[in-house]
Design a protein around this motif. Structure first.
Motif, PDB file in Angstrom:
ATOM      1  N   GLU A  72       0.830  -1.190   0.000  1.00 42.51           N
ATOM      2  CA  GLU A  72       0.000   0.000   0.000  1.00 42.51           C
ATOM      3  C   GLU A  72       0.876   1.255   0.000  1.00 42.51           C
ATOM      4  O   GLU A  72       0.684   2.159  -0.800  1.00 42.51           O
ATOM      5  CB  GLU A  72      -0.902  -0.039   1.245  1.00 42.51           C
ATOM      6  CG  GLU A  72      -1.894   1.077   1.342  1.00 42.51           C
ATOM      7  CD  GLU A  72      -2.905   1.026   0.213  1.00 42.51           C
ATOM      8  OE1 GLU A  72      -3.310  -0.100  -0.166  1.00 42.51           O
ATOM      9  OE2 GLU A  72      -3.276   2.093  -0.313  1.00 42.51           O
ATOM     10  N   ASN A 122       2.493   1.588  -3.233  1.00 41.94           N
ATOM     11  CA  ASN A 122       1.556   1.640  -4.345  1.00 41.94           C
ATOM     12  C   ASN A 122       1.908   0.612  -5.427  1.00 41.94           C
ATOM     13  O   ASN A 122       1.939   0.908  -6.609  1.00 41.94           O
ATOM     14  CB  ASN A 122       1.538   3.047  -4.948  1.00 41.94           C
ATOM     15  CG  ASN A 122       0.263   3.314  -5.700  1.00 41.94           C
ATOM     16  OD1 ASN A 122      -0.795   2.822  -5.305  1.00 41.94           O
ATOM     17  ND2 ASN A 122       0.351   4.047  -6.782  1.00 41.94           N
ATOM     18  N   GLU A 148       3.221  -1.327 -10.922  1.00 41.54           N
ATOM     19  CA  GLU A 148       2.714  -0.123 -10.286  1.00 41.54           C
ATOM     20  C   GLU A 148       1.203  -0.099 -10.330  1.00 41.54           C
ATOM     21  O   GLU A 148       0.603  -0.423 -11.346  1.00 41.54           O
ATOM     22  CB  GLU A 148       3.251   1.123 -10.999  1.00 41.54           C
ATOM     23  CG  GLU A 148       4.632   1.511 -10.564  1.00 41.54           C
ATOM     24  CD  GLU A 148       5.092   2.745 -11.308  1.00 41.54           C
ATOM     25  OE1 GLU A 148       4.413   3.779 -11.188  1.00 41.54           O
ATOM     26  OE2 GLU A 148       6.091   2.645 -12.020  1.00 41.54           O
ATOM     27  N   ARG A 149       0.615   0.278  -9.220  1.00 45.16           N
ATOM     28  CA  ARG A 149      -0.845   0.408  -9.207  1.00 45.16           C
ATOM     29  C   ARG A 149      -1.235   1.788  -9.720  1.00 45.16           C
ATOM     30  O   ARG A 149      -0.384   2.614 -10.014  1.00 45.16           O
ATOM     31  CB  ARG A 149      -1.356   0.232  -7.781  1.00 45.16           C
ATOM     32  CG  ARG A 149      -1.448  -1.231  -7.403  1.00 45.16           C
ATOM     33  CD  ARG A 149      -1.127  -1.435  -5.980  1.00 45.16           C
ATOM     34  NE  ARG A 149      -2.080  -0.805  -5.075  1.00 45.16           N
ATOM     35  CZ  ARG A 149      -1.998  -0.894  -3.751  1.00 45.16           C
ATOM     36  NH1 ARG A 149      -1.037  -1.585  -3.203  1.00 45.16           N
ATOM     37  NH2 ARG A 149      -2.867  -0.289  -3.000  1.00 45.16           N
ATOM     38  N   ASN A 150      -2.523   2.012  -9.823  1.00 46.85           N
ATOM     39  CA  ASN A 150      -3.018   3.303 -10.310  1.00 46.85           C
ATOM     40  C   ASN A 150      -2.432   3.642 -11.666  1.00 46.85           C
ATOM     41  O   ASN A 150      -2.265   4.794 -12.015  1.00 46.85           O
ATOM     42  CB  ASN A 150      -2.670   4.437  -9.345  1.00 46.85           C
ATOM     43  CG  ASN A 150      -3.268   4.187  -7.996  1.00 46.85           C
ATOM     44  OD1 ASN A 150      -4.337   3.574  -7.893  1.00 46.85           O
ATOM     45  ND2 ASN A 150      -2.597   4.608  -6.969  1.00 46.85           N
ATOM     46  N   LYS A 151      -2.074   2.620 -12.362  1.00 47.26           N
ATOM     47  CA  LYS A 151      -1.507   2.829 -13.691  1.00 47.26           C
ATOM     48  C   LYS A 151      -2.673   2.753 -14.668  1.00 47.26           C
ATOM     49  O   LYS A 151      -3.402   1.778 -14.702  1.00 47.26           O
ATOM     50  CB  LYS A 151      -0.503   1.728 -13.980  1.00 47.26           C
ATOM     51  CG  LYS A 151       0.451   2.051 -15.083  1.00 47.26           C
ATOM     52  CD  LYS A 151       1.634   2.820 -14.544  1.00 47.26           C
ATOM     53  CE  LYS A 151       2.513   3.255 -15.711  1.00 47.26           C
ATOM     54  NZ  LYS A 151       3.632   4.051 -15.246  1.00 47.26           N
ATOM     55  N   LYS A 152      -2.800   3.804 -15.434  1.00 49.05           N
ATOM     56  CA  LYS A 152      -3.915   3.824 -16.367  1.00 49.05           C
ATOM     57  C   LYS A 152      -3.710   2.755 -17.439  1.00 49.05           C
ATOM     58  O   LYS A 152      -2.607   2.546 -17.926  1.00 49.05           O
ATOM     59  CB  LYS A 152      -4.001   5.192 -17.042  1.00 49.05           C
ATOM     60  CG  LYS A 152      -4.209   6.336 -16.076  1.00 49.05           C
ATOM     61  CD  LYS A 152      -5.639   6.381 -15.578  1.00 49.05           C
ATOM     62  CE  LYS A 152      -5.835   7.574 -14.645  1.00 49.05           C
ATOM     63  NZ  LYS A 152      -7.175   7.600 -14.081  1.00 49.05           N
ATOM     64  N   GLU A 209      -8.162   2.079 -13.970  1.00 46.66           N
ATOM     65  CA  GLU A 209      -6.894   1.950 -13.284  1.00 46.66           C
ATOM     66  C   GLU A 209      -6.620   0.476 -13.056  1.00 46.66           C
ATOM     67  O   GLU A 209      -7.326  -0.174 -12.308  1.00 46.66           O
ATOM     68  CB  GLU A 209      -6.937   2.684 -11.960  1.00 46.66           C
ATOM     69  CG  GLU A 209      -7.040   4.180 -12.147  1.00 46.66           C
ATOM     70  CD  GLU A 209      -7.041   4.879 -10.815  1.00 46.66           C
ATOM     71  OE1 GLU A 209      -6.548   5.997 -10.760  1.00 46.66           O
ATOM     72  OE2 GLU A 209      -7.536   4.290  -9.844  1.00 46.66           O
ATOM     73  N   SER A 256      -5.508  -1.161  -9.362  1.00 47.91           N
ATOM     74  CA  SER A 256      -5.619  -0.236  -8.239  1.00 47.91           C
ATOM     75  C   SER A 256      -6.605  -0.784  -7.222  1.00 47.91           C
ATOM     76  O   SER A 256      -7.353  -1.702  -7.497  1.00 47.91           O
ATOM     77  CB  SER A 256      -6.106   1.114  -8.735  1.00 47.91           C
ATOM     78  OG  SER A 256      -7.462   1.018  -9.080  1.00 47.91           O
ATOM     79  N   ARG A 257      -6.566  -0.216  -6.071  1.00 51.12           N
ATOM     80  CA  ARG A 257      -7.480  -0.664  -5.041  1.00 51.12           C
ATOM     81  C   ARG A 257      -8.927  -0.535  -5.532  1.00 51.12           C
ATOM     82  O   ARG A 257      -9.737  -1.425  -5.346  1.00 51.12           O
ATOM     83  CB  ARG A 257      -7.295   0.191  -3.790  1.00 51.12           C
ATOM     84  CG  ARG A 257      -7.014  -0.659  -2.597  1.00 51.12           C
ATOM     85  CD  ARG A 257      -6.839   0.177  -1.361  1.00 51.12           C
ATOM     86  NE  ARG A 257      -6.261  -0.611  -0.284  1.00 51.12           N
ATOM     87  CZ  ARG A 257      -6.817  -1.684   0.231  1.00 51.12           C
ATOM     88  NH1 ARG A 257      -7.939  -2.136  -0.258  1.00 51.12           N
ATOM     89  NH2 ARG A 257      -6.251  -2.345   1.210  1.00 51.12           N
ATOM     90  N   GLU A 258      -9.185   0.595  -6.181  1.00 49.00           N
ATOM     91  CA  GLU A 258     -10.516   0.788  -6.733  1.00 49.00           C
ATOM     92  C   GLU A 258     -10.828  -0.301  -7.756  1.00 49.00           C
ATOM     93  O   GLU A 258     -11.890  -0.862  -7.786  1.00 49.00           O
ATOM     94  CB  GLU A 258     -10.628   2.164  -7.401  1.00 49.00           C
ATOM     95  CG  GLU A 258     -10.780   3.313  -6.418  1.00 49.00           C
ATOM     96  CD  GLU A 258      -9.544   3.457  -5.541  1.00 49.00           C
ATOM     97  OE1 GLU A 258      -9.685   3.741  -4.353  1.00 49.00           O
ATOM     98  OE2 GLU A 258      -8.418   3.240  -6.046  1.00 49.00           O
TER      99      GLU A 258
END
Length: 646
Positions: free
Chosen positions: A386, A389, A458-462, A473, A476-478
């Motif tokens: 976390e 990320n 990497e998370r939050n990677k588009k 994303e 990502s967590r979402e």
DNA sequence: GCGGATCAC
DNA sequence: TATGGTGATCCGC
């Protein structure tokens, strides 16, 4: 810590006496631990220290394990010696020509134009503690319980060293005061020091909390100063402003700078001039153990073939390749010539390769308790991921048996994960496989468990869709909240298999993931899932017991399983029951994991980009620096001593 | 890709 | 009573 990193040779040279004595001597050496002979040890009678450690260790599980390792190494060394004897009897002139050509090429091409500095704080943690409590300066003091992380110079007079077991240190020095670690304090102090170093080289490379490399070539030119003067000022400024004394080494490359920083420790510096002769002289009488990358094991191998110092490498050059292989040969030639990297760069330009967590505890066994512990471990890993990320695609489970043997099991996953529940879930079969393996060896009784993720993402990677549209994303967590279930995605699975699975879930009333009618799985549902997985302990317990029976059965001729058809193994992931057969079981686990994988990918993606989500290329990576050191040259690669306070 | 081993700090 | 944690690399398969 770096300022106390290497072994001493026992003061008595090894005599050619009885084998048992030789063995004992090498074990003494081994038990001395990985750090000795640095500053502060001169007045210590090392053989006496070794004897105390030996006596204090006798009979412990740790000692028995060391003994076993030592025997293994002895065998390896004997094999190397036999090979050497053979090589001495044959013609090596062709290999000699090849390697001499390489050596002269390396000498021609060597870069002596840079002034590289290695800065090393003296007994850093202990020094920081002494700033807060000056009265500790005059008494032996160590930082770290269980195992000493470092100790002050007073303590070193008694033979205490970093990496030493706490109770051994207390035996060597009964009045030793030991303090708990306080990483926050050390990092803060380190930051002050780095601010100063940045003025001399804004691209300095932090090699750990208490070590850094600088390239001061531009600074020297800009201020028209010689490197020794610059480093003197740097050290004086650090001492004045932070009250921490540092030592430094200066040389044409990182390897030489590193070795040099130990020459005049504490609170001193040493320079190796930037010319070939000075470098060759410096390396010639240097024990190979001093070179970064030569540890206890490699040292013993080298010494066994007559390589004690770097100059001893040269006469052996013709057989190095045969004895140790390509990489090691290159490394040794670099040692002989004193070649090292000259490129110094900030740590954030290096790419992280893995993130993991592990913990030692009182001996632990039993399916239930092991799984409880693994759940905690997974939660720890989730926290680290976390903060960074990151997600990962390969999971490694590591255990250390109560007898100190280390085992690991890993698996490449079909999707990146980072949530504790997922980590735990994918780790279950790894644990189950270890339990099965150790079932007939007294069971899995461990003193350490760890989980590590590699193949990081990497998370939050588009993730880009077909028409260049940003669609979400990835990982990502979402993204893992599984907002939408795409009907198309389910087509990859034959309908009957799902019906079959549903049947089992209905049978057991323990669906692994409860997907709601609208295709959503909220956080509450995930928690339920996690609880169910924990309950899966009981089902794996069955597996545990059954595998034992299976072990017996396998010895029977024609090992068919019909007699025990009522006994079933359960998948720790979906709870599916099946025949107690290794192949079937493993295939099911594979299937089960990939099913999870693809289902999640599908759910995380909108219908328009399923293809990309499945085949999406790995995120852009920073280019890895070309490494000049061929073996174990990790120094500086992963510096920020990321130990956590728990 | 996996598992063991070695190394640094 | 009783010997750490994080991360990297290499080798052999």
């Amino acid at each position: 810590m770096a300022d106390e990193a290497k072994d001493n040779h026992l003061q008595q040279p090894l005599e050619h006496t009885e084998l048992s004595e030789r063995k004992q001597s090498s074990l003494h050496h081994s038990l001395l631990g990985p750090s000795l002979q640095k500053a502060g040890q001169d007045a210590v009678d090392q053989s006496k220290v070794a004897e105390i450690i030996y006596q204090a260790s006798l009979g412990s599980k740790f000692f028995k394990h060391e003994e076993k390792r030592d025997e293994q190494l002895t065998k390896k060394v004997e094999a190397i010696l036999a090979r050497k004897q053979y090589l001495e009897s044959i013609d090596l002139s062709s290999e000699l020509r090849r390697i001499d050509e390489r050596i002269s090429h390396l000498v021609r091409e060597r870069d002596l134009s840079q002034f590289i500095v290695h800065v090393d704080c003296d007994a850093f943690y202990a020094s920081v503690e002494e700033l807060d409590r000056p009265e500790l300066k005059n008494v032996p003091m160590a930082v770290g319980k269980g195992v000493l992380t470092t100790c002050n110079y007073k303590a070193r007079e008694f033979g205490c060293r970093s990496g030493m077991a706490g109770h051994i240190a207390q035996k060597l020095c009964p009045q030793l005061i030991s303090l708990p670690l306080n990483f926050g304090k050390y990092s803060k102090k380190a930051e002050e020091i780095r601010e100063i170093m940045a003025k001399y080289d804004p691209r300095y490379e932090a090699a750990s909390v208490d070590e850094a490399y600088l390239n001061i070539t531009p600074y020297c030119k800009a201020h028209d100063l010689d490197p020794a003067t610059v480093v003197s000022r740097l050290r004086a400024e650090i001492l004045e402003k932070t009250k921490i004394s540092v030592s430094a080494g200066i040389g044409p490359n990182a390897t030489i700078a590193k070795i040099s920083s130990n020459k005049n420790k504490p609170n001193g510096q040493f320079i190796v001039p930037n010319n070939h002769e000075a470098v060759m002289d410096f390396m010639a009488d240097l024990p190979v153990r001093k070179v970064n990358g030569v540890g206890r094991v490699f040292e013993r191998e080298l010494v066994s073939v007559g390589i004690n110092t770097c100059k001893d490498i040269y006469p052996m050059r013709g057989m190095l390749h045969d004895l140790f292989g390509e990489k090691v040969t290159n490394f040794l030639i670099y040692c002989y010539l004193g070649i090292g990297r000259t490129e110094i760069r900030p740590v954030d330009e290096y790419e992280r390769k893995s993130v993991g967590t592990e913990r030692t505890f009182a001996d632990l066994w039993g399916s239930n308790r092991l799984r409880e512990r693994m759940k905690l471990t997974a939660e720890d890993l989730e926290k680290d991921l976390e903060e960074l990320n990151l997600s990962f695609r390969t999971l490694v489970l590591k255990v250390k048996l109560h007898t100190y043997g280390v085992y690991s099991r890993q698996r490449a996953l079909h999707r990146p994960i980072h949530i504790a529940q997922d980590i735990y879930q994918y780790a279950l079969p790894l644990l189950a496989s270890l339990e099965t393996e150790f079932k007939d060896k007294g069971g899995l009784k461990i003193r350490l468990m760890g989980l590590r993720g590699t193949a990081l993402i990497e998370r939050n990677k588009k993730v880009q869709g077909f028409f260049g549209k940003w669609v979400g994303e990835a990982g990502s967590r979402e993204g893992t909240k599984r907002k939408q279930l795409d009907a198309e995605g389910w087509e990859v699975w034959p309908q009957e298999e799902f019906e079959q699975m549903d049947d089992h879930q209905n049978q057991t009333s323990k669906p692994v993931a409860r997907i709601q009618e609208d295709g959503q799985e909220d956080e509450r549902a995930k928690d339920i899932t996690f609880e169910i997985l924990s309950q899966g302990i009981s089902s794996t317990e069955n597996l545990h017991d059954l595998s034992q029976q299976k072990g017996k059965k396998e010895k029977e001729p024609g090992g068919q399983l019909q007699e025990h058809e009522q006994e079933q193994w359960r998948c720790p992931i979906c709870n599916h029951s099946m025949a107690p057969d290794d192949r079937i079981f493993n295939e099911h686990i594979d299937w089960c994991l990939s099913r999870e994988a693809i289902r999640d990918v599908v759910k995380e993606s909108s219908s328009s980009n399923i293809q990309e989500a499945v085949t999406s290329p790995p995120p852009k990576r920073l280019k890895m620096m070309e490494k000049k050191k061929p073996t174990g040259a990790t120094s500086g690669l992963f510096p920020l001593f990321k130990q956590k306070q728990r």
